[in-house]
Design a protein around this motif. Structure first.
Motif, short mmCIF file in Angstrom:
data_model
loop_
_atom_site.label_atom_id
_atom_site.label_comp_id
_atom_site.label_asym_id
_atom_site.label_seq_id
_atom_site.Cartn_x
_atom_site.Cartn_y
_atom_site.Cartn_z
N GLN A 247 35.17 37.81 42.21
CA GLN A 247 35.39 38.32 43.60
C GLN A 247 35.88 37.09 44.41
OE1 GLN A 247 32.00 38.85 41.95
NE2 GLN A 247 33.35 40.15 40.73
N GLY A 248 37.11 36.60 43.96
CA GLY A 248 37.54 35.40 44.85
C GLY A 248 38.70 36.11 46.01
N ASP A 249 38.83 35.38 47.22
CA ASP A 249 39.98 35.90 47.89
C ASP A 249 41.10 34.87 48.00
OD1 ASP A 249 38.52 34.14 49.46
OD2 ASP A 249 38.49 35.64 51.25
N VAL B 82 34.34 32.83 47.04
CA VAL B 82 34.29 32.93 45.68
C VAL B 82 32.93 33.50 45.22
CG1 VAL B 82 34.44 32.08 43.16
CG2 VAL B 82 36.28 31.45 44.88
N ASN C 213 39.92 35.41 41.14
CA ASN C 213 39.91 36.64 42.22
C ASN C 213 39.18 37.99 41.70
OD1 ASN C 213 40.83 35.12 44.17
ND2 ASN C 213 42.94 35.80 44.06
N ARG C 214 39.75 37.99 40.13
CA ARG C 214 39.64 39.25 39.58
C ARG C 214 38.01 39.08 39.11
NH1 ARG C 214 43.12 39.11 35.78
NH2 ARG C 214 41.85 38.15 34.15
#
Ligand code: AVI
Length: 311
Positions: free
Chosen positions: A221-223, A256, A217-218
């Motif tokens: 840019q993943g959710d 991602v 995520n960090r």
């Protein structure tokens, strides 16, 4: 410090390729960002996880004998040195000509090199920032010095047997004829104890596994929503390995690095294998890689072995 392959750059590529595979999988080396390394240190303190405690006890008991086996004027090359805590016992007994720690985490490497330099003013340290499983080059070794690779913690268990064989063969080439390897191996034992070591009731190993999603995520840019995944660990007896997975609790889509990936409810992403050997199985593997087993130091109650191999 010798800086080798820029290991961090491959994270994006490996994660995207791993998420596109069936079954999905991400290599375990990506567990070790700053938080992951701290969580791994916490795992090593858990009563359910015997590896660190048992190996340290073996080193405490036998480090003088091990040092005598390794010989004089040694260049000690440590794969995946981490905080080098276990290595201290060996460093004190061996007093190598040079200590060469190799690690994927540059922060850990710098911190450890600084601490060791303060603790052992007599020690020459040549730290190498690299992914030890990839190709990397050894800084020039003084003529006449003997090379010995040190690979504690049963980290070889995180390779598949064929990868392990290739890794050992490359270590045998690195140390050269007459060089050696001191290696820690976690041994086969009861299924319940093996499973508990990778699924502790405090949930530290679960956090360590789920931290991979935090890192994705960090950095990519993943959710990923962590609550929608659960940590799964079990012993696969047929393969002789503990497997760790992150299992999707629901049917869901995840983004991602601008790409979308679907998970069905119950789908597992494979994050780690931890192979367990018998001493004989491992020594046979080492032989096929060009090493001759020379000595064994064995722990009983939580079965573990430190082996000395010669190239
Ligand atoms: C680093 N390696 C040897 C550990 C193991 O036991 O396979 C990593 C680990 N994974 C979960 N707990 C510990």
């Amino acid at each position: 410090m010798h800086v080798q392959a820029p290991v961090v750059d491959r994270f994006r590529e490996d994660v995207l390729a791993g998420l596109a595979r069936v079954p999905k999988r991400v290599p375990p080396k990506y567990f070790y960002d700053e938080r992951g390394s701290r969580l791994f240190e916490a795992i090593c303190e858990l009563p359910e996880y015997p590896i660190t405690r048992v190996e340290t006890a073996l080193m405490q008991r036998h480090s003088e004998e091990m040092a005598a086996c390794l010989g004089k004027d040694v260049w000690l090359i440590e794969y995946g040195s981490g905080n080098s805590r276990k290595s201290r016992l060996l460093l004190e007994a061996l007093r190598p000509a040079v200590y060469m720690p190799i690690d994927i985490s540059v922060e850990m490497l710098e911190r450890t090199a600084r601490e060791l330099a303060l603790r052992y003013p007599w020690l020459r340290i040549e730290a190498v920032w690299a992914d030890y499983a990839e190709a990397w080059e050894l800084p020039p070794v003084a003529a006449g010095a003997r090379r010995v690779a040190y690979f504690p913690g049963s980290s070889i268990g995180n390779f598949d047997p064929e990868e392990a064989r290739r890794f050992l063969a490359s270590a045998a080439r690195l140390v050269g004829a007459g060089g050696g390897m001191l290696i820690g191996i976690d041994l086969k034992r009861g299924v319940d104890r093996l499973t508990r070591a990778y699924d502790d009731p405090q949930g530290v190993t679960a956090q360590f596994n789920l931290n991979l999603l935090v890192r994705i995520n960090r950095e990519l840019q993943g959710d990923f929503v962590l609550e929608r995944f659960r940590h799964v660990a079990f012993y696969n007896e047929a393969r002789g390995r503990v497997e760790m997975h992150l299992q999707s609790i629901t049917h869901q889509q995840v983004a991602v690095a601008g790409r979308r990936f679907g998970f069905f409810a119950g789908e597992a992403m494979h994050t780690e294998n931890s192979y367990k050997y018998s001493v004989e199985e491992f020594e046979e593997l080492a032989r096929t890689a060009g090493f001759s087993p020379r000595r064994r130091w064995l722990a009983g109650e939580d079965p573990f072995a430190v082996l000395y191999l010669e190239a």
